[in-house]
Design an enzyme around this catalytic site. Structure first.
Site, PDB file in Angstrom:
ATOM      1  N   CYS A  33       0.813  -1.217   0.000  1.00 48.09           N
ATOM      2  CA  CYS A  33       0.000   0.000   0.000  1.00 48.09           C
ATOM      3  C   CYS A  33       0.848   1.270   0.000  1.00 48.09           C
ATOM      4  CB  CYS A  33      -0.866   0.052   1.246  1.00 48.09           C
ATOM      5  SG  CYS A  33      -1.894  -1.384   1.479  1.00 48.09           S
TER       6      CYS A  33
ATOM      7  N   ARG B 221       5.259  -0.478  -6.132  1.00 44.19           N
ATOM      8  CA  ARG B 221       5.246  -1.231  -4.890  1.00 44.19           C
ATOM      9  C   ARG B 221       4.211  -2.354  -4.901  1.00 44.19           C
ATOM     10  NH1 ARG B 221       7.858   1.918  -0.933  1.00 44.19           N
ATOM     11  NH2 ARG B 221       6.890   0.712   0.693  1.00 44.19           N
TER      12      ARG B 221
ATOM     13  N   TRP C 224      -3.129  -2.601  -1.363  1.00 45.20           N
ATOM     14  CA  TRP C 224      -2.768  -3.994  -1.630  1.00 45.20           C
ATOM     15  C   TRP C 224      -3.610  -4.803  -0.653  1.00 45.20           C
ATOM     16  CZ3 TRP C 224      -0.204  -8.022   1.043  1.00 45.20           C
ATOM     17  CH2 TRP C 224       0.335  -9.035   0.243  1.00 45.20           C
TER      18      TRP C 224
ATOM     19  N   ASN D 245      -2.153   2.287   5.853  1.00 48.00           N
ATOM     20  CA  ASN D 245      -1.273   1.137   5.539  1.00 48.00           C
ATOM     21  C   ASN D 245      -1.073   0.359   6.830  1.00 48.00           C
ATOM     22  OD1 ASN D 245      -0.959   2.198   3.029  1.00 48.00           O
ATOM     23  ND2 ASN D 245       1.191   2.783   3.291  1.00 48.00           N
ATOM     24  N   GLY D 246      -0.944  -0.953   6.723  1.00 41.03           N
ATOM     25  CA  GLY D 246      -0.741  -1.765   7.926  1.00 41.03           C
ATOM     26  C   GLY D 246      -1.972  -2.610   8.205  1.00 41.03           C
TER      27      GLY D 246
ATOM     28  N   GLU E  64      17.969 -18.172  -6.068  1.00 40.10           N
ATOM     29  CA  GLU E  64      17.565 -16.846  -6.536  1.00 40.10           C
ATOM     30  C   GLU E  64      17.069 -16.907  -7.982  1.00 40.10           C
ATOM     31  OE1 GLU E  64      16.746 -14.231  -5.307  1.00 40.10           O
ATOM     32  OE2 GLU E  64      16.998 -12.663  -6.792  1.00 40.10           O
TER      33      GLU E  64
ATOM     34  N   LYS F 110      13.352 -15.763  -9.216  1.00 43.52           N
ATOM     35  CA  LYS F 110      13.124 -14.762 -10.269  1.00 43.52           C
ATOM     36  C   LYS F 110      12.151 -15.324 -11.296  1.00 43.52           C
ATOM     37  CE  LYS F 110      14.088 -11.997  -8.696  1.00 43.52           C
ATOM     38  NZ  LYS F 110      14.702 -11.735  -7.440  1.00 43.52           N
TER      39      LYS F 110
ATOM     40  N   GLU G 297       8.475 -15.659  -9.833  1.00 43.74           N
ATOM     41  CA  GLU G 297       7.714 -14.469  -9.452  1.00 43.74           C
ATOM     42  C   GLU G 297       7.316 -13.593 -10.631  1.00 43.74           C
ATOM     43  OE1 GLU G 297       9.727 -11.856  -6.717  1.00 43.74           O
ATOM     44  OE2 GLU G 297      11.629 -12.129  -7.736  1.00 43.74           O
TER      45      GLU G 297
ATOM     46  N   HIS H 140      17.743 -37.062  -4.117  1.00 43.19           N
ATOM     47  CA  HIS H 140      16.983 -37.434  -2.924  1.00 43.19           C
ATOM     48  C   HIS H 140      15.504 -37.080  -3.058  1.00 43.19           C
ATOM     49  CE1 HIS H 140      20.713 -38.488  -0.968  1.00 43.19           C
ATOM     50  NE2 HIS H 140      21.214 -37.311  -1.314  1.00 43.19           N
TER      51      HIS H 140
ATOM     52  N   LYS I 104       6.326  -4.585  -3.577  1.00 45.93           N
ATOM     53  CA  LYS I 104       7.751  -4.294  -3.507  1.00 45.93           C
ATOM     54  C   LYS I 104       8.257  -4.295  -2.079  1.00 45.93           C
ATOM     55  CE  LYS I 104      11.774  -3.272  -5.002  1.00 45.93           C
ATOM     56  NZ  LYS I 104      12.504  -4.488  -5.433  1.00 45.93           N
TER      57      LYS I 104
END
Ligand code: F6R
Length: 613
Positions: free
Chosen positions: A2, A27, A74, A101-102, A486, A490, A493, A509, A608
């Site tokens: 947000c 974001r 968001w 926000n929160g 990583e 990438k 996402e 395994h 973000k």
């Protein structure tokens, strides 16, 4: 996540609020809205979807007035609908508009109480309770003191908030408060801004005052005042943001992610600038706030982070163990903060965060401090909460990272961790010659990265073959394992191809069961002491009909011969290989996502800066 923007001045607010929201789009959000106050009236416009939809709504029906608040949401409580979008009106006649926000954790109890008093709720959000509580408090104060009203509301809220509010009863005023969710005042000439991220105000002013937890603020065109909920008036400290003017422009690149991938040679240079002490074959840091004596007493390091920063921390574990022979544990910040991990006086806790606002990482930092640990932070965003609360730390100096998928921050983090490992090693057993070897290798990285970037057409061609896949495996050993993790993150996402990273030895395994002709296996396999073992793993995949892509050392004909796709990186010492090998994987994810038509800079569901738990 947000975003909040507020404005109080003499210009029309709506356009400025929307421009600020646009700068926060990166974001991640799913709805947007503004409320303005002018001529004694409030105008509210809000919609689900992108800021451009909000803009269209404002073109059709403008919102007038020189003061207001805006928000990108968001979704946490309730789906992304017009009604759940912020601002929320409070009171029986919409006397206040609030953006939040929160998360308000006791919202259900507050909602029941307010409904019992006749307040009507129109959204499913936790935030709407704040609007009604504020309207109620404003009424109790005779309608004239919006800041006083907000001050009365805050003790009733459990959870986290960055809040901003306006009311036609207090024209020209914007008030705000923060607890666990950032807010910054942009200090202009005859106008003031409030924002959850200084990027929102960057075009209008470089002067900012960060709010601390527990603080409230009132903006008017003429000035701003900050108070602490418990201790009263605060003398604000105004900082200057020193970003390069084009730092947040696309500058001809198709996406921020691509721009940031291409910036990485400079990112390494900037992360090293002023930090290499060649005469002593070591690194030097200005902000650790720890003496050599204190650092020599460190017996164990805990690295806590989330997501990509966690992967960088894993690379840090390998590097610090290798160069400094210190035990390192890498922790998911969101787990670490709620466990009861044994910590003693010899343990140094280091948190890593690009944004410096990640709620879980901040929680891990605060828990460590509460337990009396010395804490350091490796952070990109100067002025962020984590940067301010840690006992000391190292800035990445990577410039603002706008693409939701983190790329250059990873590279800057691994660079800084390599320097930190060198520094700690040189305080202990690492010889001058070994230290010099590390510095010589780091010196060669920016040019080598330039060469990796020149291979983009090869990676693009490889992406044609990877992009139709539904699943992919990423495999690597030793220092290449964090890079494999990583690379997989990438790809998943931004292209939404399911991808997992494993140590190459671990494949047999379990994950080996997934190998089939439709599942690419991406090996991170530059030359090194374990190369022959990784080649055996490549053979195992081939024997089962799995397509192989490999990041390998230029001229490694054996690996190239075994791989359908070969992505070369220059032959540098192993200690800096993660900095090179990650780049073809970032480009692979980027081009696969592009070919699949994905929204690269704003991948679905992602934010973000993750400021909720
Ligand atoms: C992945 C990504 C996230 C972040 C994570 C931590 O591309 O961006 O996984 O790395 O949310 O964020 P910071 O580093 O800001 O604490």
């Amino acid at each position: 996540m947000c975003g909040i923007v507020g404005f109080s001045g003499r210009r029309e607010a709506a356009g400025l609020l929307v421009a600020g929201l646009r700068r926060l789009e990166y974001r991640g959000y799913d709805s947007a809205g503004v409320a303005t106050v002018g001529g004694g009236r409030m105008a509210l416009r809000k919609t689900s979807g992108r800021v451009r939809v909000l803009e269209q709504a404002l073109e059709a029906e403008p919102a007038a007035g020189p003061c207001g608040v805006g928000h990108t949401r968001w979704a946490t409580h309730g789906p992304p609908t017009d009604r759940n979008a912020h601002p929320h009106l409070g009171g029986r006649g919409g006397e206040v508009a609030v953006v939040h926000n929160g998360v308000i954790e006791n919202h259900a109890a507050l909602r029941r109480e307010l409904e019992g008093l006749g307040y009507r709720f129109v959204s499913q959000t936790d935030s709407e309770v704040v609007a009604h509580l504020l309207a109620q408090a404003l009424e109790a104060l005779g309608g004239a003191d919006l800041l006083g009203a907000l001050e009365r509301v805050l003790p009733r809220l459990e959870g986290t908030y960055g809040l901003a509010a306006v009311s036609p009863r207090c024209p020209g005023e914007v008030v705000g408060a923060r607890l666990g969710s950032p807010l910054v005042v942009g200090v202009g000439d005859g106008e003031h801004f409030l924002a959850s991220d200084p990027l929102a105000v960057a075009p209008y002013t470089a002067n900012v005052a960060y709010l601390q937890d527990g603080e409230l603020v009132r903006l008017t065109p003429a000035g701003f005042e900050i108070r602490h909920r418990l201790t009263g008036p605060v003398t604000p400290r105004v900082d200057r943001i020193d970003w390069k003017p084009d730092a947040v422009e696309l500058g001809g690149h198709a996406h921020y992610m691509l721009k940031e991938i291409r910036e990485q040679p400079d990112v390494v240079l900037d992360a090293c600038r002023g930090r290499i002490a060649r005469g002593e074959a070591t690194a030097t840091f200005g902000g650790l706030n720890l003496t050599h004596k204190q650092l020599r007493r460190v017996r164990r390091i805990v690295l806590a982070a989330c997501g990509t920063s966690w992967h960088a921390a894993m690379a840090g574990e390998y590097l610090i163990e290798r160069l400094a022979h210190l035990p390192v544990e890498v922790e998911y910040a969101g787990e670490f903060r709620y466990r009861n991990p044994p910590l003693d006086a010899g343990t140094l806790v280091i948190v890593l965060s690009q944004s410096g606002e990640t709620a879980d990482t901040l929680g891990a930092l605060r828990e460590s401090k509460r337990r009396g640990q010395t804490t350091l932070a490796i952070v990109n965003t100067v002025g962020s909460t984590i940067a301010r609360e840690a006992d000391g730390g190292i800035f990445l100096h990577a410039g603002p990272e706008v693409g939701v998928a983190s790329t250059k921050a990873f590279t800057a983090q691994v660079t800084v961790l390599t320097l930190l490992a060198l520094y700690l090693g040189r305080l202990g057993n690492l010889s001058f010659a070994e230290g010099k070897g590390v510095i010589d290798a780091i010196d060669r990285v920016p040019d080598a990265l330039g060469r990796v970037l020149e291979t983009e057409p090869t990676v693009e061609a490889a992406a044609q073959r990877v992009s139709p896949a539904r699943n992919a495996l990423y495999l690597g050993r030793d220092l290449h394992f964090p890079v494999a993790l990583e690379g997989a993150l990438k790809l998943k996402e931004i292209s939404y191809i399911h991808a997992e990273g494993y140590p190459a030895a671990e494949m047999k395994h379990g994950p080996i069961a997934l190998i089939d002709p439709e599942t690419p296996c991406v090996f991170v396999a530059p030359r090194g002491p374990l190369h022959a073992k990784t080649l055996s793993n490549v053979e195992e995949v081939r024997a089962r009909g799995g397509p192989v892509a490999a990041v390998g050392t230029e001229g490694d004909d054996e690996l190239a011969g075994l791989s359908g796709i070969f992505l070369p990186v220059p032959d540098l010492p192993e200690v800096v290989q993660p900095l090179l090998a990650v780049v073809p994987l970032q480009l692979l994810a980027y081009h696969a996502a592009r070919l699949r038509g994905c929204d690269i800079d704003k991948p679905r569901n992602l934010a973000k800066s993750v400021t909720v738990e």
